[in-house]
Design a protein around this motif. Structure first.
Motif, mmCIF file in Angstrom:
data_model
loop_
_atom_site.group_PDB
_atom_site.id
_atom_site.type_symbol
_atom_site.label_atom_id
_atom_site.label_comp_id
_atom_site.label_asym_id
_atom_site.label_seq_id
_atom_site.Cartn_x
_atom_site.Cartn_y
_atom_site.Cartn_z
ATOM 1 N N GLU A 1 0.833 -1.208 0.000
ATOM 2 C CA GLU A 1 0.000 0.000 0.000
ATOM 3 C C GLU A 1 0.868 1.259 0.000
ATOM 4 O O GLU A 1 0.536 2.247 -0.662
ATOM 5 C CB GLU A 1 -0.968 -0.012 1.187
ATOM 6 N N LYS A 2 1.986 1.222 0.690
ATOM 7 C CA LYS A 2 2.903 2.356 0.673
ATOM 8 C C LYS A 2 3.486 2.527 -0.729
ATOM 9 O O LYS A 2 3.602 3.647 -1.229
ATOM 10 C CB LYS A 2 4.017 2.156 1.698
ATOM 11 N N PHE A 3 3.840 1.422 -1.380
ATOM 12 C CA PHE A 3 4.384 1.470 -2.737
ATOM 13 C C PHE A 3 3.395 2.145 -3.689
ATOM 14 O O PHE A 3 3.763 3.000 -4.486
ATOM 15 C CB PHE A 3 4.703 0.049 -3.220
ATOM 16 N N TYR A 4 2.132 1.758 -3.608
ATOM 17 C CA TYR A 4 1.111 2.326 -4.483
ATOM 18 C C TYR A 4 0.620 3.690 -4.000
ATOM 19 O O TYR A 4 -0.017 4.426 -4.749
ATOM 20 C CB TYR A 4 -0.075 1.376 -4.616
ATOM 21 N N GLY A 5 0.867 4.009 -2.749
ATOM 22 C CA GLY A 5 0.392 5.269 -2.202
ATOM 23 C C GLY A 5 -1.122 5.306 -2.078
ATOM 24 O O GLY A 5 -1.731 6.371 -2.172
ATOM 25 N N ALA A 6 -1.706 4.143 -1.845
ATOM 26 C CA ALA A 6 -3.167 4.046 -1.771
ATOM 27 C C ALA A 6 -3.567 2.845 -0.924
ATOM 28 O O ALA A 6 -2.828 1.867 -0.818
ATOM 29 C CB ALA A 6 -3.757 3.901 -3.172
ATOM 30 N N THR A 7 -4.748 2.928 -0.356
ATOM 31 C CA THR A 7 -5.325 1.802 0.373
ATOM 32 C C THR A 7 -5.889 0.813 -0.638
ATOM 33 O O THR A 7 -6.621 1.188 -1.546
ATOM 34 C CB THR A 7 -6.445 2.300 1.314
ATOM 35 N N LEU A 8 -5.531 -0.450 -0.496
ATOM 36 C CA LEU A 8 -5.982 -1.479 -1.434
ATOM 37 C C LEU A 8 -7.196 -2.240 -0.919
ATOM 38 O O LEU A 8 -7.967 -2.786 -1.709
ATOM 39 C CB LEU A 8 -4.842 -2.458 -1.726
ATOM 40 N N PHE A 9 -7.351 -2.291 0.411
ATOM 41 C CA PHE A 9 -8.453 -3.031 1.013
ATOM 42 C C PHE A 9 -9.185 -2.177 2.038
ATOM 43 O O PHE A 9 -8.562 -1.430 2.791
ATOM 44 C CB PHE A 9 -7.952 -4.289 1.737
ATOM 45 N N ASN A 10 -10.499 -2.328 2.082
ATOM 46 C CA ASN A 10 -11.300 -1.831 3.199
ATOM 47 C C ASN A 10 -11.227 -2.920 4.253
ATOM 48 O O ASN A 10 -11.453 -4.091 3.955
ATOM 49 C CB ASN A 10 -12.759 -1.620 2.777
ATOM 50 N N ARG A 11 -10.910 -2.528 5.467
ATOM 51 C CA ARG A 11 -10.766 -3.516 6.534
ATOM 52 C C ARG A 11 -12.048 -3.576 7.349
ATOM 53 O O ARG A 11 -12.384 -2.631 8.048
ATOM 54 C CB ARG A 11 -9.578 -3.164 7.411
ATOM 55 N N GLY A 12 -12.738 -4.703 7.249
ATOM 56 C CA GLY A 12 -13.938 -4.927 8.028
ATOM 57 C C GLY A 12 -13.601 -5.716 9.268
ATOM 58 O O GLY A 12 -12.442 -5.987 9.566
ATOM 59 N N PHE A 13 -14.625 -6.107 10.007
ATOM 60 C CA PHE A 13 -14.416 -6.839 11.258
ATOM 61 C C PHE A 13 -13.625 -8.126 11.032
ATOM 62 O O PHE A 13 -12.631 -8.382 11.681
ATOM 63 C CB PHE A 13 -15.756 -7.130 11.933
ATOM 64 N N ARG A 14 -14.057 -8.941 10.109
ATOM 65 C CA ARG A 14 -13.347 -10.191 9.818
ATOM 66 C C ARG A 14 -13.063 -10.364 8.335
ATOM 67 O O ARG A 14 -12.533 -11.371 7.918
ATOM 68 C CB ARG A 14 -14.165 -11.389 10.290
ATOM 69 N N ARG A 15 -13.448 -9.389 7.549
ATOM 70 C CA ARG A 15 -13.379 -9.548 6.103
ATOM 71 C C ARG A 15 -12.749 -8.315 5.463
ATOM 72 O O ARG A 15 -13.019 -7.192 5.857
ATOM 73 C CB ARG A 15 -14.799 -9.744 5.581
ATOM 74 N N LEU A 16 -11.914 -8.556 4.472
ATOM 75 C CA LEU A 16 -11.335 -7.474 3.682
ATOM 76 C C LEU A 16 -12.087 -7.390 2.363
ATOM 77 O O LEU A 16 -12.452 -8.413 1.779
ATOM 78 C CB LEU A 16 -9.859 -7.759 3.383
ATOM 79 N N THR A 17 -12.311 -6.180 1.898
ATOM 80 C CA THR A 17 -12.885 -5.985 0.567
ATOM 81 C C THR A 17 -11.977 -5.022 -0.189
ATOM 82 O O THR A 17 -11.357 -4.133 0.406
ATOM 83 C CB THR A 17 -14.317 -5.411 0.620
ATOM 84 N N LEU A 18 -11.888 -5.217 -1.467
ATOM 85 C CA LEU A 18 -11.039 -4.363 -2.290
ATOM 86 C C LEU A 18 -11.630 -2.959 -2.407
ATOM 87 O O LEU A 18 -12.835 -2.803 -2.570
ATOM 88 C CB LEU A 18 -10.887 -4.964 -3.693
ATOM 89 N N THR A 19 -10.763 -1.972 -2.335
ATOM 90 C CA THR A 19 -11.169 -0.602 -2.662
ATOM 91 C C THR A 19 -11.276 -0.526 -4.190
ATOM 92 O O THR A 19 -10.812 -1.442 -4.890
ATOM 93 C CB THR A 19 -10.118 0.414 -2.174
ATOM 94 N N PRO A 20 -11.843 0.527 -4.736
ATOM 95 C CA PRO A 20 -11.864 0.649 -6.199
ATOM 96 C C PRO A 20 -10.458 0.563 -6.809
ATOM 97 O O PRO A 20 -10.260 -0.122 -7.821
ATOM 98 C CB PRO A 20 -12.509 2.015 -6.435
ATOM 99 N N PHE A 21 -9.476 1.216 -6.182
ATOM 100 C CA PHE A 21 -8.115 1.119 -6.694
ATOM 101 C C PHE A 21 -7.577 -0.299 -6.520
ATOM 102 O O PHE A 21 -6.899 -0.839 -7.403
ATOM 103 C CB PHE A 21 -7.188 2.128 -6.008
#
Length: 71
Positions: free
Chosen positions: A41-61
């Motif tokens: 994520e630092k390399f891309y300079g963007a958040t790649l996942f939304n962090r939920g309680f037990r589940r990750l979902t991809l951000t649009p990027f």
């Protein structure tokens, strides 16, 4: 940062939607995979996942990166 391993790990995280399950599947520690994701994520300079309680979902990027990584 864009080498085969980094893309493979990213794809597994996205497919599993869970760091613990992805780490188990990749046969590495959860801590290592979490650190890897932070570096990616630092390399891309963007958040790649939304962090939920037990589940990750991809951000649009993150979805764009995933689609590209699958090619």
């Amino acid at each position: 940062m864009q080498n085969h391993t980094s893309l493979e790990y990213f794809i597994v995280i996205a497919d599993e939607s869970n760091i613990t399950h992805a780490a188990r599947r990749l046969n590495i520690t959860q801590q290592s995979l979490t650190a890897y994701l932070g570096r990616l994520e630092k390399f891309y300079g963007a958040t790649l996942f939304n962090r939920g309680f037990r589940r990750l979902t991809l951000t649009p990027f993150g979805q764009q990166v995933y689609d590209t990584a699958l090619q």
